[in-house]
Design a protein around this motif. Structure first.
Motif, PDB file in Angstrom:
ATOM      1  N   GLU A  92     -10.363  -5.283   9.199  1.00  0.00           N
ATOM      2  CA  GLU A  92      -9.555  -6.035   8.240  1.00  0.00           C
ATOM      3  C   GLU A  92     -10.260  -7.254   7.654  1.00  0.00           C
ATOM      4  N   ILE A  93     -11.582  -7.166   7.517  1.00  0.00           N
ATOM      5  CA  ILE A  93     -12.325  -8.218   6.830  1.00  0.00           C
ATOM      6  C   ILE A  93     -12.663  -7.787   5.409  1.00  0.00           C
ATOM      7  N   ALA A  94     -12.890  -6.498   5.245  1.00  0.00           N
ATOM      8  CA  ALA A  94     -13.175  -5.957   3.915  1.00  0.00           C
ATOM      9  C   ALA A  94     -12.613  -4.545   3.839  1.00  0.00           C
ATOM     10  N   PRO A  95     -12.198  -4.105   2.657  1.00  0.00           N
ATOM     11  CA  PRO A  95     -11.691  -2.725   2.523  1.00  0.00           C
ATOM     12  C   PRO A  95     -12.763  -1.721   2.930  1.00  0.00           C
ATOM     13  N   THR A  96     -12.372  -0.740   3.745  1.00  0.00           N
ATOM     14  CA  THR A  96     -13.329   0.248   4.242  1.00  0.00           C
ATOM     15  C   THR A  96     -12.865   1.678   4.004  1.00  0.00           C
ATOM     16  N   GLY A  97     -11.670   1.847   3.416  1.00  0.00           N
ATOM     17  CA  GLY A  97     -11.142   3.184   3.244  1.00  0.00           C
ATOM     18  C   GLY A  97     -10.383   3.692   4.446  1.00  0.00           C
ATOM     19  N   LEU A 100      -5.667   0.399  10.067  1.00  0.00           N
ATOM     20  CA  LEU A 100      -5.295   0.263  11.466  1.00  0.00           C
ATOM     21  C   LEU A 100      -3.824   0.560  11.703  1.00  0.00           C
ATOM     22  N   ARG A 101      -3.086   0.869  10.626  1.00  0.00           N
ATOM     23  CA  ARG A 101      -1.637   1.054  10.742  1.00  0.00           C
ATOM     24  C   ARG A 101      -1.152   1.963   9.627  1.00  0.00           C
ATOM     25  N   PRO A 102      -0.027   2.645   9.811  1.00  0.00           N
ATOM     26  CA  PRO A 102       0.566   3.365   8.676  1.00  0.00           C
ATOM     27  C   PRO A 102       1.066   2.379   7.642  1.00  0.00           C
ATOM     28  N   ARG A 103       1.074   2.804   6.394  1.00  0.00           N
ATOM     29  CA  ARG A 103       1.613   1.972   5.303  1.00  0.00           C
ATOM     30  C   ARG A 103       2.557   2.822   4.457  1.00  0.00           C
ATOM     31  N   LEU A 104       3.467   3.488   5.127  1.00  0.00           N
ATOM     32  CA  LEU A 104       4.382   4.364   4.411  1.00  0.00           C
ATOM     33  C   LEU A 104       5.298   3.543   3.513  1.00  0.00           C
ATOM     34  N   PRO A 105       5.632   4.054   2.336  1.00  0.00           N
ATOM     35  CA  PRO A 105       6.472   3.277   1.415  1.00  0.00           C
ATOM     36  C   PRO A 105       7.870   3.062   1.977  1.00  0.00           C
ATOM     37  N   LEU A 106       8.445   1.978   1.584  1.00  0.00           N
ATOM     38  CA  LEU A 106       9.815   1.674   1.985  1.00  0.00           C
ATOM     39  C   LEU A 106      10.769   2.655   1.311  1.00  0.00           C
ATOM     40  N   PRO A 107      11.942   2.898   1.907  1.00  0.00           N
ATOM     41  CA  PRO A 107      12.914   3.800   1.280  1.00  0.00           C
ATOM     42  C   PRO A 107      13.261   3.351  -0.145  1.00  0.00           C
ATOM     43  N   HIS A 108      13.311   4.312  -1.060  1.00  0.00           N
ATOM     44  CA  HIS A 108      13.654   4.058  -2.463  1.00  0.00           C
ATOM     45  C   HIS A 108      12.706   3.053  -3.107  1.00  0.00           C
ATOM     46  N   SER A 109      11.431   3.096  -2.694  1.00  0.00           N
ATOM     47  CA  SER A 109      10.458   2.150  -3.234  1.00  0.00           C
ATOM     48  C   SER A 109       9.076   2.782  -3.158  1.00  0.00           C
ATOM     49  N   SER A 110       8.201   2.311  -4.032  1.00  0.00           N
ATOM     50  CA  SER A 110       6.801   2.747  -3.966  1.00  0.00           C
ATOM     51  C   SER A 110       5.935   1.723  -3.248  1.00  0.00           C
ATOM     52  N   LEU A 111       6.544   0.610  -2.841  1.00  0.00           N
ATOM     53  CA  LEU A 111       5.790  -0.438  -2.168  1.00  0.00           C
ATOM     54  C   LEU A 111       5.503  -0.032  -0.729  1.00  0.00           C
ATOM     55  N   PRO A 112       4.278  -0.211  -0.281  1.00  0.00           N
ATOM     56  CA  PRO A 112       3.961   0.164   1.104  1.00  0.00           C
ATOM     57  C   PRO A 112       4.559  -0.822   2.096  1.00  0.00           C
ATOM     58  N   SER A 113       4.888  -0.324   3.272  1.00  0.00           N
ATOM     59  CA  SER A 113       5.339  -1.204   4.343  1.00  0.00           C
ATOM     60  C   SER A 113       4.132  -1.767   5.071  1.00  0.00           C
ATOM     61  N   GLY A 114       4.381  -2.688   5.958  1.00  0.00           N
ATOM     62  CA  GLY A 114       3.299  -3.270   6.737  1.00  0.00           C
ATOM     63  C   GLY A 114       2.752  -4.525   6.101  1.00  0.00           C
ATOM     64  N   PRO A 115       1.905  -5.232   6.824  1.00  0.00           N
ATOM     65  CA  PRO A 115       1.406  -6.528   6.357  1.00  0.00           C
ATOM     66  C   PRO A 115       0.395  -6.406   5.229  1.00  0.00           C
ATOM     67  N   VAL A 116       0.285  -7.478   4.477  1.00  0.00           N
ATOM     68  CA  VAL A 116      -0.748  -7.624   3.465  1.00  0.00           C
ATOM     69  C   VAL A 116      -1.814  -8.545   4.043  1.00  0.00           C
ATOM     70  N   ILE A 117      -3.044  -8.052   4.110  1.00  0.00           N
ATOM     71  CA  ILE A 117      -4.126  -8.811   4.734  1.00  0.00           C
ATOM     72  C   ILE A 117      -5.118  -9.242   3.662  1.00  0.00           C
ATOM     73  N   SER A 118      -5.400 -10.528   3.624  1.00  0.00           N
ATOM     74  CA  SER A 118      -6.363 -11.036   2.655  1.00  0.00           C
ATOM     75  C   SER A 118      -7.779 -10.690   3.104  1.00  0.00           C
ATOM     76  N   THR A 119      -8.610 -10.311   2.141  1.00  0.00           N
ATOM     77  CA  THR A 119     -10.021 -10.048   2.445  1.00  0.00           C
ATOM     78  C   THR A 119     -10.934 -11.001   1.673  1.00  0.00           C
ATOM     79  N   VAL A 120     -10.384 -12.152   1.279  1.00  0.00           N
ATOM     80  CA  VAL A 120     -11.168 -13.143   0.543  1.00  0.00           C
ATOM     81  C   VAL A 120     -12.186 -13.780   1.489  1.00  0.00           C
ATOM     82  N   GLU A 121     -13.424 -13.809   1.072  1.00  0.00           N
ATOM     83  CA  GLU A 121     -14.466 -14.400   1.902  1.00  0.00           C
ATOM     84  C   GLU A 121     -14.493 -15.908   1.694  1.00  0.00           C
TER      85      GLU A 121
END
Length: 542
Positions: A468-473, A476-497
């Motif tokens: 979780e320091i840089a996008p790697t493809g 570490l967790r599922p990010r399934l969309p919330l019900p009736h939404s296209s937004l993924p669940s789970g945390p948003v992690i910053s990768t700003v150096e």
């Protein structure tokens, strides 16, 4: 590279009290473990005649109590060089402390790790140091250290401690701790991934608020249809309710508990009483040194205090089970690991003393009480006198000079050592990291030059593939969309150096807790812990 060691390991015997953690919870007050080729051949009372093929073997007197080696199901190992964070406030979910609003996280965690992970001198020192740290704290199995090269290839570091992600042993099915980002975001792809023959140890529902719980509820991708199978091992699960745990169990899921990290960040941990009542299979993990224990030996003490505060949820035997046979069962290793039984791999931890309750003795043990750690029948760490008895070539032993561990020795030699680390000693790794952390800004400029050279370097140059320091493809967790939404669940992690100017000198985290005054002082002062929890944990650690 062969799994940990070849099966041509030495033939020897260890005498002491033996806590088998087998199906009958057998405890031999005075017993002998007979070991050959990395396996336990026999477990017998000391009064019994030795087996025919051991009549010429004199058992080593350990004056201690033997347990199965400790199996850690959650750790971000490379980060275990960093000191415990003085958490500034109580957070409600993972996004709040690992993203933009928290510059301290970038300054203290992601910034330094980016630099150390790419520095050709520091990277192998990190791998050596954190593996030795795990070993000295009694851990024989943990999660792995991922390496990434300038050629685009990726592999797992192969060292002394067992790696759940790369076992090279058909008896020990490999688990996964990352999934492809496309699998993480699509319920059907995620479910298909869960139906492959691998356990997935994934972060799940990190925090205490509705946003954290929704991460679990999003696994219900259609009414009554859940993306949960026996292959889903949820890490943390802090906001789950009794109903949620019942759903997990009904679909075969299990859980990894990291109480100290949860309490430090969120002021609360999972409702383990509800998890236990639902029949949830539980493992244990120390998470990382930034907001957790230095190893499973410390994490069991945090779990014991948390259990007591909840009304004695677990016995000490149940706590040890989480780090031995339960963990092995979660991994599907329970026919080969997690018990001191004939035919099992000889992964063993021995603590000094043979009196008192056999289970409380391990939970209460300090890091200085560990007298021997054996992995696959090879003595890897312990009292120098015992290590010399069990090591054919004592020139391979690294005798520790730290005043706390001055009578201990390490055996880090492997005939097929990973070239990323080779014969690097713990002493050399410690010095490299001490110097690097003390002058992070200077090292950052050196790493930038290395980055430029790496673009045209024809031979592979390995670096740490950090979480979780840089996008790697991968996720570490599922990010399934919330019900009736296209937004993924789970945390948003910053990768700003972070800018180099924001980095400051840091101190290497000490390997052991018992005399690490800075760690103990910070622990006692942590504001999110329950009243007196830090002080009581400090007493247990020292």
């Amino acid at each position: 590279m062969p799994p940990v060691d070849s099966r041509n390991g030495p033939r020897f015997a260890l005498r002491g009290r033996i806590v088998t953690m087998d199906g009958q919870d057998a405890v031999l007050r005075d017993g002998v473990l007979y070991i050959n080729g990395g396996r336990i051949d026999h477990v017998l009372p000391a009064s019994a005649p030795p087996p025919a093929d051991y009549v010429d073997v004199t058992p080593v007197e350990t004056a201690g109590t033997a347990y199965p080696g400790l199996i850690e199901l959650h750790n971000h190992l490379p980060y275990d060089i960093l000191q415990l964070w003085r958490v500034p406030r109580r957070f409600a979910n993972r996004s709040q402390w690992g993203s933009g609003p928290n510059p301290d996280y970038r300054r203290l965690v992601t910034g330094p790790m980016r630099i150390l992970g790419e520095d050709p001198e520091s990277m192998p020192a990190v791998a050596r140091y954190v593996e030795a740290k795990a070993l000295i704290n009694g851990t024989t199995t943990s999660q792995g250290i991922a390496l990434f090269s300038n050629s685009g290839s990726r592999r797992m570091y192969r060292g002394i401690v067992r790696n759940v992600e790369a076992t090279d042993d058909p008896e020990l099915p490999e688990a996964k701790t990352r999934i492809a980002d496309v699998e993480a975001a699509d319920a059907r792809r995620f479910l298909a991934r869960l139906q492959q023959p691998h356990r997935l140890l994934l972060h799940l529902a990190e925090g205490t608020d509705d946003r954290a719980r929704v991460h679990f509820r999003a696994l219900e991708f259609e009414p009554g249809k859940w993306a949960i199978t026996e292959n889903l091992v949820g890490i943390h699960c802090t906001p789950l309710t009794a109903e949620d745990f019942q759903i997990m169990v009904e679909h075969g899921g299990s859980m990894v508990w990291s109480p100290l990290s949860n309490l430090l960040l969120y002021g609360k941990t999972a409702d383990v009483a509800a998890a236990k009542a639902a029949g949830t299979l539980l493992g244990l993990g120390s998470d990382w040194s930034v907001s957790g224990s230095k190893g499973l030996l410390g994490e069991m003490k945090a779990a014991q205090l948390t259990s007591a505060a909840g009304g004695a949820v677990f016995t000490d035997r149940e706590l040890i089970s989480m780090a031995t046979r339960n963990a092995a069962k979660i991994l599907r290793w329970n026919q080969s690991i997690g018990s001191l039984s004939p035919g099992f791999h000889a992964d063993i931890v021995i603590v000094r003393g043979q009196d008192g309750d056999p289970y409380t003795s391990l939970v209460a043990a300090r890091d200085t009480d560990i007298s021997l750690v054996v992995i696959n029948g090879v003595a890897r760490y312990g009292m120098t006198a015992i290590m010399e008895e069990l090591t054919s070539d004592t020139t391979r032993l690294e005798r520790l000079t730290d005043h706390v561990l001055a009578d201990r020795a390490l055996n880090l030699h492997h005939p097929d050592a990973d070239p990323a680390v080779g014969d690097l000693t713990l002493a050399d790794a410690t010095q490299r990291l001490t110097d690097a952390l003390a002058d992070i800004p200077l090292l950052a400029s050196r790493v930038e030059k290395t980055r430029i050279a790496r673009r045209t370097e024809p031979t592979p140059t390995w670096r740490l593939a950090l979480d979780e320091i840089a996008p790697t493809g991968s996720e570490l967790r599922p990010r399934l969309p919330l019900p009736h939404s296209s937004l993924p669940s789970g945390p948003v992690i910053s990768t700003v150096e972070p800018a180099v100017s924001s980095l400051h000198p840091l101190t290497l985290d000490a390997i052991t807790a018992s005399t690490d005054t800075e760690f103990l002082d910070t622990l006692e002062a942590e504001s999110n812990l329950p009243d007196s929890f830090g002080a009581r944990l400090r007493d247990l650690l020292t």
